[in-house]
Enzyme design. Structure first.
Site, PDB file in Angstrom:
ATOM      1  N   TYR A  34      -0.837 -10.236   0.303  1.00  0.00           N
ATOM      2  CA  TYR A  34       0.275  -9.821   1.165  1.00  0.00           C
ATOM      3  C   TYR A  34       0.106 -10.448   2.545  1.00  0.00           C
ATOM      4  O   TYR A  34      -0.998 -10.780   2.968  1.00  0.00           O
ATOM      5  CB  TYR A  34       0.359  -8.286   1.247  1.00  0.00           C
ATOM      6  CG  TYR A  34      -0.879  -7.616   1.785  1.00  0.00           C
ATOM      7  CD1 TYR A  34      -1.091  -7.457   3.150  1.00  0.00           C
ATOM      8  CD2 TYR A  34      -1.844  -7.114   0.908  1.00  0.00           C
ATOM      9  CE1 TYR A  34      -2.231  -6.832   3.637  1.00  0.00           C
ATOM     10  CE2 TYR A  34      -2.985  -6.494   1.382  1.00  0.00           C
ATOM     11  CZ  TYR A  34      -3.171  -6.355   2.748  1.00  0.00           C
ATOM     12  OH  TYR A  34      -4.299  -5.749   3.219  1.00  0.00           O
ATOM     13  N   ARG A  64      -3.457 -12.044   3.296  1.00  0.00           N
ATOM     14  CA  ARG A  64      -4.731 -11.538   2.803  1.00  0.00           C
ATOM     15  C   ARG A  64      -4.914 -11.947   1.348  1.00  0.00           C
ATOM     16  O   ARG A  64      -3.991 -11.804   0.536  1.00  0.00           O
ATOM     17  CB  ARG A  64      -4.791 -10.000   2.851  1.00  0.00           C
ATOM     18  CG  ARG A  64      -4.767  -9.326   4.207  1.00  0.00           C
ATOM     19  CD  ARG A  64      -5.930  -9.627   5.125  1.00  0.00           C
ATOM     20  NE  ARG A  64      -7.227  -9.935   4.567  1.00  0.00           N
ATOM     21  CZ  ARG A  64      -8.148  -9.043   4.230  1.00  0.00           C
ATOM     22  NH1 ARG A  64      -7.933  -7.758   4.308  1.00  0.00           N
ATOM     23  NH2 ARG A  64      -9.339  -9.424   3.790  1.00  0.00           N
ATOM     24  N   HIS A 122      -7.576  -8.117  -2.674  1.00  0.00           N
ATOM     25  CA  HIS A 122      -8.857  -7.462  -2.376  1.00  0.00           C
ATOM     26  C   HIS A 122      -8.776  -5.968  -2.639  1.00  0.00           C
ATOM     27  O   HIS A 122      -7.698  -5.363  -2.586  1.00  0.00           O
ATOM     28  CB  HIS A 122      -9.272  -7.694  -0.921  1.00  0.00           C
ATOM     29  CG  HIS A 122      -8.326  -7.098   0.079  1.00  0.00           C
ATOM     30  ND1 HIS A 122      -7.184  -7.738   0.473  1.00  0.00           N
ATOM     31  CD2 HIS A 122      -8.342  -5.916   0.742  1.00  0.00           C
ATOM     32  CE1 HIS A 122      -6.536  -6.984   1.348  1.00  0.00           C
ATOM     33  NE2 HIS A 122      -7.207  -5.860   1.524  1.00  0.00           N
ATOM     34  N   TYR A 169       0.835  -1.208   0.000  1.00  0.00           N
ATOM     35  CA  TYR A 169       0.000   0.000   0.000  1.00  0.00           C
ATOM     36  C   TYR A 169       0.868   1.256   0.000  1.00  0.00           C
ATOM     37  O   TYR A 169       1.920   1.293   0.651  1.00  0.00           O
ATOM     38  CB  TYR A 169      -0.857   0.047   1.272  1.00  0.00           C
ATOM     39  CG  TYR A 169      -2.018  -0.900   1.278  1.00  0.00           C
ATOM     40  CD1 TYR A 169      -3.234  -0.541   0.700  1.00  0.00           C
ATOM     41  CD2 TYR A 169      -1.913  -2.144   1.898  1.00  0.00           C
ATOM     42  CE1 TYR A 169      -4.322  -1.405   0.748  1.00  0.00           C
ATOM     43  CE2 TYR A 169      -2.995  -3.016   1.941  1.00  0.00           C
ATOM     44  CZ  TYR A 169      -4.193  -2.640   1.366  1.00  0.00           C
ATOM     45  OH  TYR A 169      -5.269  -3.487   1.404  1.00  0.00           O
ATOM     46  N   HIS A 179     -10.709  -2.494  -1.242  1.00  0.00           N
ATOM     47  CA  HIS A 179     -11.628  -1.938  -0.245  1.00  0.00           C
ATOM     48  C   HIS A 179     -12.633  -1.029  -0.949  1.00  0.00           C
ATOM     49  O   HIS A 179     -12.262  -0.249  -1.835  1.00  0.00           O
ATOM     50  CB  HIS A 179     -10.861  -1.108   0.784  1.00  0.00           C
ATOM     51  CG  HIS A 179      -9.886  -1.905   1.600  1.00  0.00           C
ATOM     52  ND1 HIS A 179     -10.201  -2.431   2.824  1.00  0.00           N
ATOM     53  CD2 HIS A 179      -8.595  -2.265   1.364  1.00  0.00           C
ATOM     54  CE1 HIS A 179      -9.149  -3.068   3.324  1.00  0.00           C
ATOM     55  NE2 HIS A 179      -8.164  -2.984   2.450  1.00  0.00           N
TER      56      HIS A 179
END
Lengths: 206, 242
Positions: free
Chosen positions: B147, B157, B160, B108, B162
């Site tokens: 990740y 995870r 995905h 991120y 959000h």
């Protein structure tokens, strides 16, 4: 054969996670991308009523401030009208009544400036005491938490408020009432939110 | 008929409870007392409205909204599209959708993310758009990478995105995550598993949509979002705001 009910099912919620700022407040994530981020100006320039500052922290079950929480505030104007076709009446030009607030990453303190809302019409014509509607999301919060903030200097209206009085445990009503602190450039309402503990804030299933 | 009645009660059996020990962070961040149930008032059935003056046309193109001119992010180019509907299958028009995600390496662009995968200089990782009159929305982006995260020592995870949606009233406000069909990490993810219902999890899994691809450019996934429905006023013998 029996008839089928064809309702769709509400999409399940998932946590906003630790990086919610990227989507909803990218400046706080450390980069600029949009012409304008949303939710910084709750009232617009023309709002009538008393200007106030609201501040607090959200604490977890350990009593520690939650430093990655994001709050949204939704409120009526000083006449008790929401900026919405069903909001009860007209609002000042530029009044949105919605804000997005993040905490200081080091201290967990959050704050915003707005105008104090007026009483709004509740169910069956009963008046609702002035209040702010708050919605909290963060890592570890699976579905956004809804609460309300009322004003300590509205004791008479609070005592008659149909939502506050719905709370059976009178001592828990106090978790929704912000203390007023005068003396600074703006009146400050202090509203700390506690996710757990004996003085756990009241949250609503709305 | 104009709908003016209350919103349907949320079906909590399809929603994650607050306390989900398999997702450890929820343990200290979950209220322990029961929620107080409220009948809808003006405070809940209203909510913020957004318009085209709030956002720019390119805000929904994550392939270009942060990239240097002539460059683009690394990764599988995808179109994510779908509709926002309510439980009555009525479209929710003109509602703001905001998304955020990791880059193709699973990193991120956030000052708090320290994962060793590199930042992509051409990828911001956020976008926003309004649904059209029929509730449709679309984004262009790259497929995010999986990740690791600190829950158990070896939790990963699934890929995905959000997703944040407003709807037309504050009680429709929703943040969720969109997963991708076929990902083997979905059934073993502690955050996915906070949802107690298999169909509700399936509803969070975007389906490959070959018909919406741009051939030789981008593959497409379809992700519909359902917000709470609203009773119509079938009987008029009640006072307004009853």
């Amino acid at each position: 054969m029996a008839q089928k009910l064809e309702y769709l099912k509400e999409t399940a919620s998932q946590t906003a996670g630790p990086y919610v700022h990227i989507g909803l407040a990218p400046g706080a994530a450390g980069f600029d991308i949009y012409r304008e981020e949303l939710g910084h100006d709750i009232t617009g320039p023309n709002a009538e009523g008393e200007r106030i500052r609201v501040e607090g922290v959200v604490t977890d079950g350990m009593g520690a401030p939650i430093k990655d929480v994001l709050l949204e505030v939704w409120q009526a104007n000083a006449q008790g009208h929401y900026a919405h076709p069903e909001g009860g009446g007209a609002v000042e030009e530029g009044f949105r009544g919605w804000g997005r607030v993040i905490t200081d990453f080091d201290t967990g303190v959050w704050a915003f400036e707005t105008v104090k809302p007026g009483a709004s019409k509740g169910r069956g014509g009963a008046l609702q005491a002035p209040h702010l509607n708050l919605w909290l999301v963060a890592r570890g919060i699976n579905i956004g938490l809804n609460t309300r903030m009322y004003f300590a200097d509205e004791a008479t209206a609070n005592a008659a408020d149909p939502v506050l009085t719905l709370i059976e445990w009178e001592h828990r009503r106090a978790t929704l009432i912000a203390a007023r602190i005068d003396g600074g450039p703006l009146p400050v309402y202090r509203f700390d939110i506690r996710l757990q503990g004996e003085d756990e804030t009241v949250f609503f299933d709305i | 008929m104009k709908n003016t009645g209350d919103y349907y009660q949320r079906d909590r059996s399809l929603q994650p409870p607050a306390l989900t020990p398999g997702y450890k962070t929820s343990v200290a961040r979950s209220p322990r007392y029961a929620l107080i149930s409220l009948e809808n008032t003006v405070s809940e059935i209203t909510g913020p409205r957004f318009g085209h003056s709030d956002i720019d046309a390119g805000d929904n193109d994550l392939l270009s909204n942060y990239a240097k001119p002539g460059e683009s992010p690394i990764g599988e180019r995808i179109i994510l599209h779908g509709r926002v509907l309510d439980e009555n299958a009525k479209p929710v028009p003109n509602t703001l959708i905001e998304i955020w995600q990791a880059n193709a390496g699973g990193r991120y662009r956030h000052k708090k993310d320290t994962y060793l995968a590199p930042i992509d200089p051409n990828f911001g990782g956020c976008g926003r758009t309004l649904t059209d009159e029929t509730g449709h929305y679309a984004f262009r982006t790259v497929k995010p990478g999986a990740y690791p995260w600190r829950n158990m020592v070896n939790n990963w995870r699934p890929a995905h995105i959000h997703v944040s949606v407003f709807g037309s009233g504050f009680l429709q406000r929703l943040i969720t995550q969109c997963y991708f069909e076929g990902d083997p990490l979905i059934p073993i993810c502690p955050i996915v598993q906070t949802i107690p219902d298999a169909q509700a999890i399936d509803q969070l899994t975007a389906k490959l949509d070959l018909n919406a691809t741009v051939p030789l450019d981008s593959i497409a996934y379809k992700f519909d979002i359902i917000l709470r429905g609203r009773r119509s006023t079938m009987f008029e013998n009640r006072m307004e705001g009853n």
